[in-house]
Scaffold this motif. Structure first.
Motif, mmCIF file in Angstrom:
data_model
loop_
_atom_site.group_PDB
_atom_site.id
_atom_site.type_symbol
_atom_site.label_atom_id
_atom_site.label_comp_id
_atom_site.label_asym_id
_atom_site.label_seq_id
_atom_site.Cartn_x
_atom_site.Cartn_y
_atom_site.Cartn_z
ATOM 1 N N ALA A 136 0.826 -1.206 0.000
ATOM 2 C CA ALA A 136 0.000 0.000 0.000
ATOM 3 C C ALA A 136 0.864 1.262 0.000
ATOM 4 O O ALA A 136 0.524 2.261 -0.638
ATOM 5 N N LEU A 162 2.000 1.820 -3.506
ATOM 6 C CA LEU A 162 0.909 2.392 -4.294
ATOM 7 C C LEU A 162 0.772 3.879 -4.015
ATOM 8 O O LEU A 162 0.625 4.687 -4.941
ATOM 9 N N GLN A 163 0.847 4.252 -2.748
ATOM 10 C CA GLN A 163 0.705 5.658 -2.383
ATOM 11 C C GLN A 163 1.839 6.502 -2.967
ATOM 12 O O GLN A 163 1.620 7.647 -3.396
ATOM 13 N N ILE A 204 -6.205 2.164 -13.298
ATOM 14 C CA ILE A 204 -6.156 1.609 -11.950
ATOM 15 C C ILE A 204 -6.755 0.208 -11.994
ATOM 16 O O ILE A 204 -7.934 0.042 -12.319
ATOM 17 N N GLY A 256 -7.333 -3.727 -10.193
ATOM 18 C CA GLY A 256 -7.437 -4.408 -8.906
ATOM 19 C C GLY A 256 -8.775 -5.090 -8.768
ATOM 20 O O GLY A 256 -9.714 -4.824 -9.517
ATOM 21 N N THR A 266 -11.422 -3.143 -3.701
ATOM 22 C CA THR A 266 -10.095 -2.809 -3.166
ATOM 23 C C THR A 266 -9.878 -1.306 -2.989
ATOM 24 O O THR A 266 -8.889 -0.894 -2.386
ATOM 25 N N LYS A 287 -10.481 1.228 -5.745
ATOM 26 C CA LYS A 287 -9.948 1.863 -6.960
ATOM 27 C C LYS A 287 -10.436 3.309 -7.092
ATOM 28 O O LYS A 287 -9.681 4.192 -7.490
ATOM 29 N N VAL A 317 -8.445 5.511 -4.810
ATOM 30 C CA VAL A 317 -7.155 5.878 -5.408
ATOM 31 C C VAL A 317 -7.337 7.005 -6.417
ATOM 32 O O VAL A 317 -6.556 7.962 -6.451
ATOM 33 N N VAL A 365 -3.979 -1.977 -7.331
ATOM 34 C CA VAL A 365 -4.439 -1.851 -5.949
ATOM 35 C C VAL A 365 -4.450 -3.243 -5.326
ATOM 36 O O VAL A 365 -5.153 -4.136 -5.812
#
Length: 432
Positions: A138, A141-142, A158, A160, A164, A166, A169, A300
């Motif tokens: 995570a 991802l960030q 994105i 996933g 999750t 998306k 995000v 994700v």
């Protein structure tokens, strides 16, 4: 409670300012350097920053510029002495919300802080608040989100599993971009009727097809100057895909039945839980559109692949559930925490949020217990009496005394503390 971070290299003044804010009902922490501030921001949720202008070899403006580059958007206030006012004014020009002449301990400053916190709170809904991740996947991802967010011309795909986060995000990318003050428009392509998807995206003119009784503004127009998020983009028909590709390439589109083209000033983000490469090979998705959307792919992870984030996320969702339902639940007892960590979470973050909200509705105590959950897990209620394992100190003490027939020596042994410590706790709670 929302946290205010004070950055001040004078320890006494920093502590004095923090104590003053605490006495006025706020949660205030302080650090003594820019480096310490960066570390604190990376590991805590902060609602407002109150920074001195001069900070050793650095200054508040440099911290502000670093924060904005990293995507931090919380209110930022500069404290300044008389000789630093020109520098503080420069900080305001670069994005600080205000500058405050020292000493700052005044009713006027309290009003400014409360107004900024109130404005931030009104804008923030659960889906717009961003949890600071701890698990490696995570965090990675960030980091990608912070890198790509300012790159306005880059499309992001994105990917996933369902649930999750998306859209979460996508909202974060929007919030950290230069379009953050403009609209964020989310479209669930899976919910669009295939025959009407083109109209929903680009709009139509009256009479352009049967049932078009009046002009309609599409999602492209609604997202003008902002971000358009197409969730489950693989569900679009081939016809709509052609029009979408052209709109992205030409930065123009034409409403159905319209004669004039309209400029498309949007940033497009797309998401899918489908294997688009397989859809391309089966002739259901255009390869050229895929490459246009896939300029910057991000994945994700599943919630179970981010174990370190399960309990903090549950607490994050609980804070919003408390506010919405007007409750003051303190947290989850040990058995619930164990259940959260052992459950497989097939619905990912979406399921966790739903479970927490339902438990918040059902909870009759200050803490959420197993009986408030709706999870198919086999967790036996704890019979451990150690203080750090129970929901509250008082509950653990009472339970231990009941179990031992009010034998304080045996109760202290169960609790893992000395008899003298137990005596002090009993006195603290008025039990002796």
């Amino acid at each position: 409670m929302r946290t205010i971070l004070i950055i001040e290299d004078d320890r006494i003044y920093a502590r004095t300012t923090a104590n003053w804010l605490v006495k006025n009902g706020m949660d205030a922490r302080y650090v003594l350097s820019v480096d310490a501030a960066k570390e604190f921001l990376s590991t805590h949720e902060v609602s407002l920053v109150l920074s001195d202008f001069r900070l050793g070899k650095s200054n508040g403006v440099e911290l502000l510029e670093w924060m904005r580059a990293q995507g931090y958007r919380m209110p930022f206030l500069i404290m300044t002495g008389y000789g630093d006012i020109s520098g503080a004014v420069e900080a305001v020009k670069k994005g600080a919300d205000n500058y405050l002449p020292k000493p700052v301990q005044t009713e006027k400053v309290l009003g400014i802080i409360r107004e900024l916190l109130g404005r931030k709170e009104k804008k923030k809904r659960p889906e717009e608040a961003f949890y600071v991740c701890k698990s490696p996947l995570a965090v990675k991802l960030q980091e990608l989100v912070r890198v790509v967010a300012p790159a306005d011309s880059i499309s992001v795909l994105i990917r996933g599993a369902s649930g999750t986060g998306k859209e979460w995000v996508a909202r974060q990318i929007h919030a950290l971009s230069g379009r953050s003050d403009a609209p964020f428009v989310a479209v669930d392509c899976g919910a669009l009727l295939r025959d009407l998807a083109t109209s929903e995206l680009f709009g139509h003119k009256k009479g352009s097809f049967t049932g078009a009784a009046e002009d309609k503004t599409g999602m492209f127009a609604a997202a003008n100057h902002g971000t358009l998020f197409l969730d489950e983009v693989g569900n679009l028909s081939m016809e709509t895909q052609v029009l979408l590709l052209r709109a992205l390439q030409e930065k123009r589109y034409r409403p159905l039945g319209g004669k004039e083209e309209i400029r498309a000033d949007i940033r497009l983000l797309a998401a899918t839980n489908e294997n688009l490469e397989k859809a391309i090979s089966e002739g259901r998705f255009r390869e050229d559109l895929f490459h246009r959307l896939n300029e910057f792919p991000v994945h994700v992870p599943l919630l179970t692949d981010c174990e370190e984030d399960i309990l903090p996320l549950a607490g994050f969702f609980l804070s919003f559930a408390n506010e919405e339902l007007e409750k003051e639940i303190k947290g989850f007892d040990r058995d619930v925490r164990k259940a959260f960590n052992t459950y497989s979470w097939p619905g990912n973050i979406r399921e966790l949020k739903s479970v927490v909200r339902r438990a918040c509705v059902l909870a009759q105590d200050d803490w959420i217990t197993l009986k408030d959950l709706s999870l198919p897990v086999d967790v036996k209620p704890s019979d451990d009496y150690r203080l750090d394992m129970e929901r509250t100190e008082l509950e653990a003490i009472i339970k231990a005394l009941e179990t031992t027939g009010n034998d304080r020596k045996a109760a202290a042994r169960l609790l893992g503390i000395s008899r003298s410590t137990l005596y002090l706790r009993l006195k603290k709670y008025g039990l002796i």
